[in-house]
Design an enzyme around this catalytic site. Structure first.
Site, PDB file in Angstrom:
ATOM      1  N   CYS A   2      45.218  25.946  21.482  1.00 44.66           N
ATOM      2  CA  CYS A   2      43.871  26.724  21.087  1.00 44.66           C
ATOM      3  C   CYS A   2      43.132  25.999  19.907  1.00 44.66           C
ATOM      4  O   CYS A   2      43.149  25.152  20.102  1.00 44.66           O
ATOM      5  CB  CYS A   2      44.194  27.982  21.129  1.00 44.66           C
ATOM      6  SG  CYS A   2      44.975  28.781  22.671  1.00 44.66           S
ATOM      7  N   ARG A  27      38.401  29.079  24.035  1.00 44.24           N
ATOM      8  CA  ARG A  27      39.713  28.415  24.414  1.00 44.24           C
ATOM      9  C   ARG A  27      40.694  29.231  24.931  1.00 44.24           C
ATOM     10  O   ARG A  27      41.721  28.627  25.517  1.00 44.24           O
ATOM     11  CB  ARG A  27      40.125  27.303  23.280  1.00 44.24           C
ATOM     12  CG  ARG A  27      39.145  26.401  22.771  1.00 44.24           C
ATOM     13  CD  ARG A  27      39.524  25.490  21.655  1.00 44.24           C
ATOM     14  NE  ARG A  27      40.638  24.691  21.896  1.00 44.24           N
ATOM     15  CZ  ARG A  27      40.644  23.343  22.331  1.00 44.24           C
ATOM     16  NH1 ARG A  27      39.472  22.903  22.420  1.00 44.24           N
ATOM     17  NH2 ARG A  27      41.644  22.566  22.611  1.00 44.24           N
ATOM     18  N   TRP A  77      47.615  30.626  21.047  1.00 47.33           N
ATOM     19  CA  TRP A  77      48.036  30.970  22.505  1.00 47.33           C
ATOM     20  C   TRP A  77      49.403  30.796  22.537  1.00 47.33           C
ATOM     21  O   TRP A  77      49.985  29.679  22.665  1.00 47.33           O
ATOM     22  CB  TRP A  77      47.407  29.862  23.633  1.00 47.33           C
ATOM     23  CG  TRP A  77      47.443  30.360  25.005  1.00 47.33           C
ATOM     24  CD1 TRP A  77      46.810  31.446  25.579  1.00 47.33           C
ATOM     25  CD2 TRP A  77      48.424  29.770  26.006  1.00 47.33           C
ATOM     26  NE1 TRP A  77      47.069  31.511  27.086  1.00 47.33           N
ATOM     27  CE2 TRP A  77      48.329  30.612  27.097  1.00 47.33           C
ATOM     28  CE3 TRP A  77      49.343  29.125  25.900  1.00 47.33           C
ATOM     29  CZ2 TRP A  77      49.053  30.368  28.391  1.00 47.33           C
ATOM     30  CZ3 TRP A  77      50.415  28.730  26.809  1.00 47.33           C
ATOM     31  CH2 TRP A  77      50.025  29.265  28.279  1.00 47.33           C
ATOM     32  N   ASN A 103      48.867  23.045  17.348  1.00 47.37           N
ATOM     33  CA  ASN A 103      48.788  23.213  18.798  1.00 47.37           C
ATOM     34  C   ASN A 103      49.774  22.397  19.462  1.00 47.37           C
ATOM     35  O   ASN A 103      49.893  21.053  19.018  1.00 47.37           O
ATOM     36  CB  ASN A 103      47.464  22.781  19.032  1.00 47.37           C
ATOM     37  CG  ASN A 103      46.310  23.839  19.028  1.00 47.37           C
ATOM     38  OD1 ASN A 103      46.465  24.857  18.410  1.00 47.37           O
ATOM     39  ND2 ASN A 103      45.142  23.443  19.135  1.00 47.37           N
ATOM     40  N   GLY A 104      50.220  22.746  20.524  1.00 49.74           N
ATOM     41  CA  GLY A 104      51.200  21.786  21.086  1.00 49.74           C
ATOM     42  C   GLY A 104      52.736  22.577  21.096  1.00 49.74           C
ATOM     43  O   GLY A 104      52.642  23.704  21.150  1.00 49.74           O
ATOM     44  N   GLU A 484      37.820  26.472  45.261  1.00 46.96           N
ATOM     45  CA  GLU A 484      37.098  26.941  43.986  1.00 46.96           C
ATOM     46  C   GLU A 484      36.702  28.444  43.878  1.00 46.96           C
ATOM     47  O   GLU A 484      36.629  28.869  42.901  1.00 46.96           O
ATOM     48  CB  GLU A 484      35.951  25.749  43.852  1.00 46.96           C
ATOM     49  CG  GLU A 484      35.238  25.984  42.593  1.00 46.96           C
ATOM     50  CD  GLU A 484      36.115  25.734  41.227  1.00 46.96           C
ATOM     51  OE1 GLU A 484      35.541  26.044  40.088  1.00 46.96           O
ATOM     52  OE2 GLU A 484      37.126  25.160  41.255  1.00 46.96           O
ATOM     53  N   LYS A 488      37.766  31.036  41.070  1.00 46.60           N
ATOM     54  CA  LYS A 488      36.841  31.552  40.044  1.00 46.60           C
ATOM     55  C   LYS A 488      36.919  33.066  40.216  1.00 46.60           C
ATOM     56  O   LYS A 488      37.024  33.698  39.042  1.00 46.60           O
ATOM     57  CB  LYS A 488      35.429  31.167  40.407  1.00 46.60           C
ATOM     58  CG  LYS A 488      34.948  29.822  40.242  1.00 46.60           C
ATOM     59  CD  LYS A 488      34.811  29.841  38.576  1.00 46.60           C
ATOM     60  CE  LYS A 488      34.822  28.180  38.293  1.00 46.60           C
ATOM     61  NZ  LYS A 488      36.338  27.734  37.942  1.00 46.60           N
ATOM     62  N   GLU A 491      40.334  33.907  38.453  1.00 42.56           N
ATOM     63  CA  GLU A 491      40.398  33.695  36.961  1.00 42.56           C
ATOM     64  C   GLU A 491      39.655  34.749  36.150  1.00 42.56           C
ATOM     65  O   GLU A 491      40.169  35.165  35.138  1.00 42.56           O
ATOM     66  CB  GLU A 491      39.560  32.175  36.706  1.00 42.56           C
ATOM     67  CG  GLU A 491      40.412  30.990  36.936  1.00 42.56           C
ATOM     68  CD  GLU A 491      39.737  29.744  36.845  1.00 42.56           C
ATOM     69  OE1 GLU A 491      40.076  28.767  36.076  1.00 42.56           O
ATOM     70  OE2 GLU A 491      38.297  29.675  37.085  1.00 42.56           O
ATOM     71  N   HIS A 507      47.139  30.031  61.913  1.00 45.23           N
ATOM     72  CA  HIS A 507      48.326  29.805  61.625  1.00 45.23           C
ATOM     73  C   HIS A 507      48.975  30.582  60.653  1.00 45.23           C
ATOM     74  O   HIS A 507      50.232  29.784  59.936  1.00 45.23           O
ATOM     75  CB  HIS A 507      48.497  27.969  61.389  1.00 45.23           C
ATOM     76  CG  HIS A 507      47.829  27.248  62.562  1.00 45.23           C
ATOM     77  ND1 HIS A 507      48.465  26.916  63.547  1.00 45.23           N
ATOM     78  CD2 HIS A 507      46.768  26.474  62.458  1.00 45.23           C
ATOM     79  CE1 HIS A 507      47.620  26.478  64.366  1.00 45.23           C
ATOM     80  NE2 HIS A 507      46.793  25.959  63.579  1.00 45.23           N
ATOM     81  N   LYS A 607      41.246  27.149  27.814  1.00 47.05           N
ATOM     82  CA  LYS A 607      39.978  26.013  28.047  1.00 47.05           C
ATOM     83  C   LYS A 607      40.711  24.617  28.351  1.00 47.05           C
ATOM     84  O   LYS A 607      40.326  24.080  29.426  1.00 47.05           O
ATOM     85  CB  LYS A 607      38.918  25.920  27.271  1.00 47.05           C
ATOM     86  CG  LYS A 607      37.846  25.064  27.468  1.00 47.05           C
ATOM     87  CD  LYS A 607      37.171  25.624  28.853  1.00 47.05           C
ATOM     88  CE  LYS A 607      35.871  24.929  29.161  1.00 47.05           C
ATOM     89  NZ  LYS A 607      35.371  25.079  30.538  1.00 47.05           N
TER      90      LYS A 607
END
Length: 612
Positions: A2, A27, A77, A103-104, A484, A488, A491, A507, A607
């Site tokens: 983040c 983010r 985050w 971060n990470g 997509e 959306k 999300e 099917h 993000k």
């Protein structure tokens, strides 16, 4: 994964840190905190909580703004450790003088923590990050950068981190490995951030850090070294983004603003890449035409929305350049032991240029000798520096977590690449090239017309906001747009939605349909339109309400089959995804708003996903 911000200069650090954290909220995060170093080096004041930045600001106002002109701030985050005030960053060492934001992921934190605990270090959180300040504490001998370098040589994992110490007020030490971190160079002040967006109001001069590099930054300048202590001359760029591009400018949400910015963003993506004679010029990608002419296959790696834009690009490349093209989820590419080589062209799509899975896929491809062309929005990102060539999207800053204008610009860049490949491979006639390029230049105006459909889509969104499930269907080059559109909706509104190739409904998925499951069908002009009409008839027969996108003036359905007809401007089928996605974005937006969702910062999302 983040937001990171650090500041050292003549101004009070606290207000700058809080302002930057507001700009980094997009983010995605679950907690926030700041640490400010007293200018006399007496102490470091830390304020943090498990809430949003607005609550952190209220807490700072209640406790008093910390005094000092050096500080760091973070929005977290959660990876290791639940969201809580204790797990929020910054984290400190045993002395309370060294503070770190990160971060990470530290992959070997368990063994490091056990070792440090055995030597008497005390831990206050459940995070992996907290081992870092304790490692720095062990190695500190009056040189913060040197101690950070020693600590990082013991760490395995992914990191962008920033460190301050009460013993060295006026200094920030930052480091990065597979996670974004840049340095803003102001007039007598310096900034360190995970994102250029946070720096726009303060400076446009940015120093880019390479992988495994450490920066020691003070108001008088920066010093960059490798993990082995070798001096590095940093690459400095000037950012062309403007401060107002990162503001809402009267829109209720960044997402809606960015949807409406798409015509202008697309014009920027095309600008300078089409000659006066109507041909595509991509000299900027730095991959020779003779290399492109020899490729036997194109492989595209991407994640999320970028994966969908890559699927559109695949259709365009195979149709125009007549070369086999495949699209792979970047997260699966290297684990599938994908076979590529010098006669493959690997395209890597990533808005941020920092997506960990995409970077890993690129390194795997380069390890097998394949040339890599990056399509990204961020100059100086890790992807832009590792690829053999780059095609920038030129979409400007995208603040909302959900991709909109970067998605459209990615597709446009993919079409430009297809046209370029068609030229160098001799599969595209000059007159056809000129015709397609002419139509492509007109697409921004078509998107402007599609945006006028918002009142109708707002009404449709309000009527379907109660739905718990939805389905999107498309065929050919618009199948990825169905994916997509569903993404959306998922999300930003948290409605379960799935995208399918329309012919696949029978099917299995058709079993899900009933009166409570709306189906959005992309039924614009195409060579498979008669098949799509039949598929929609099958949906209607199961009582599912249908929202159909059709070409203006060309309703192909019998009366009563479709509940809502949405007419979009006509264009060549190969460009239709750029236009058709706009109504789907607006529909998702209005459903989310009606449901009371946070459309700019959806829950659990970030993000830029810089962890695998």
């Amino acid at each position: 994964m983040c937001g990171i911000i650090g500041y050292a200069g003549p101004r009070p650090a606290g207000p700058i840190l809080l302002d930057a954290l507001r700009r980094l909220e997009y983010r995605g995060y679950d907690s926030a905190g700041i640490a400010v170093v007293d200018d006399a080096g007496d102490a470091v004041t830390v304020i943090k909580n498990k809430h949003k930045v607005a609550e952190l600001v209220r807490q700072v106002e209640a406790e008093g703004m910390p005094a000092g002109t050096t500080g760091i701030g973070h929005t977290r985050w959660a990876t290791h450790g639940r969201p809580s005030a204790e797990n929020a960053h910054p984290h400190m060492d045993c002395t309370g003088r060294i503070h770190v934001i990160h971060n990470g992921i530290i992959e070997n934190f368990s063994e490091l923590r056990a070792e440090l605990s055995g030597r008497g270090h005390e831990f206050m959180s459940d995070t992996d990050t907290e081992v870092v300040p304790h490692l720095i504490e062990d190695g500190y001998r009056g040189d913060l950068a040197a101690a950070v370098r020693v600590a990082l040589n013991r760490i395995r994992g992914v990191y962008a981190l920033v460190v301050v110490s009460a013993d060295e007020p006026g200094r920030i030490v930052g480091a990065r490995l597979n996670a974004p971190l840049v340095v803003g160079l102001g007039d007598g002040e310096v900034f360190v951030s995970s994102d250029i967006t946070a720096l726009i109001p303060y400076t446009k001069r940015v120093a880019l850090l390479g992988e495994g590099e450490i920066v020691s930054a003070t108001p008088s300048g920066i010093d960059v070294q490798t993990l082995r202590g070798v001096a590095v001359e940093p690459r400095v760029i000037t950012v062309d983004w403007e401060p107002d591009q990162a503001q809402k400018n009267g829109y209720p949400h960044f997402l809606l603003k960015e949807i409406h910015e798409q015509p202008e963003a697309l014009r920027h993506a095309l600008s300078g890449r089409i000659t006066e004679t109507g041909s595509v010029n991509l000299r900027e990608i730095d991959i020779p035409d003779d290399v492109l002419a020899r490729v036997r296959e194109v492989v595209i790696v991407a994640c999320g929305s970028a994966w969908h834009s890559a699927m559109v690009t695949r259709y365009a490349i195979e149709h125009i350049a007549r070369v086999r093209c495949s699209v792979e989820p970047a997260s699966e590419f290297r684990y599938a032991d994908a076979v590529v080589g010098a006669d493959s062209l690997v395209l890597a799509f990533s808005q941020s240029g920092e997506t960990a899975d995409t970077l890993a896929a690129v390194r795997h491809a380069k390890g097998q000798g394949a040339p890599v062309l990056a399509i990204t929005n961020v100059v100086g990102s890790a992807l832009s520096m590792e690829a053999d060539g780059v095609l920038y999207m030129h979409a400007g800053p995208e603040i909302s977590v959900a991709a909109t204008k970067t998605f459209v610009n990615q597709m446009a860049c993919g079409v430009l690449i297809a046209l370029h490949l068609g030229d160098v491979r001799g599969t595209l006639a000059i007159d056809e090239h000129t015709k397609l390029v002419g139509e492509l230049q007109g697409v921004p105006a078509l998107i402007e017309r599609a945006l006028t459909l918002e009142p109708q889509l707002g009404d449709i969104g309000r009527r379907h906001a109660h739905a718990r499930n939805a389905m999107y269907v498309g065929r050919g080059i618009n199948f990825p747009i169905a994916l997509e559109g569903a993404l959306k909706l998922k999300e930003i509104s948290y409605v379960h939605a799935e995208g399918y190739a329309a012919g696949e409904l029978k099917h299995g998925p058709i079993a899900l349909l009933d009166v409570d499951v709306p189906v959005v069908a992309i039924a614009t002009r195409s060579k498979t339109l008669p098949k799509m009409v039949s598929n929609v008839q099958e949906v209607h027969s199961r009582d599912a309400p249908v929202v159909a996108l059709v070409t203006e003036g060309e309703d192909p359905f019998d009366s009563g089959i479709v509940q809502d007809i949405v007419e979009v401007p006509a264009c060549d089928e190969i460009f239709s995804p750029l236009v058709n996605v706009v109504p789907l974005q607006l529909l998702a937006y209005h459903v989310a708003v009606q449901r009371g969702c946070d459309v700019d910062q959806p829950r659990n999302l970030a993000k830029s996903v810089t962890v695998e």
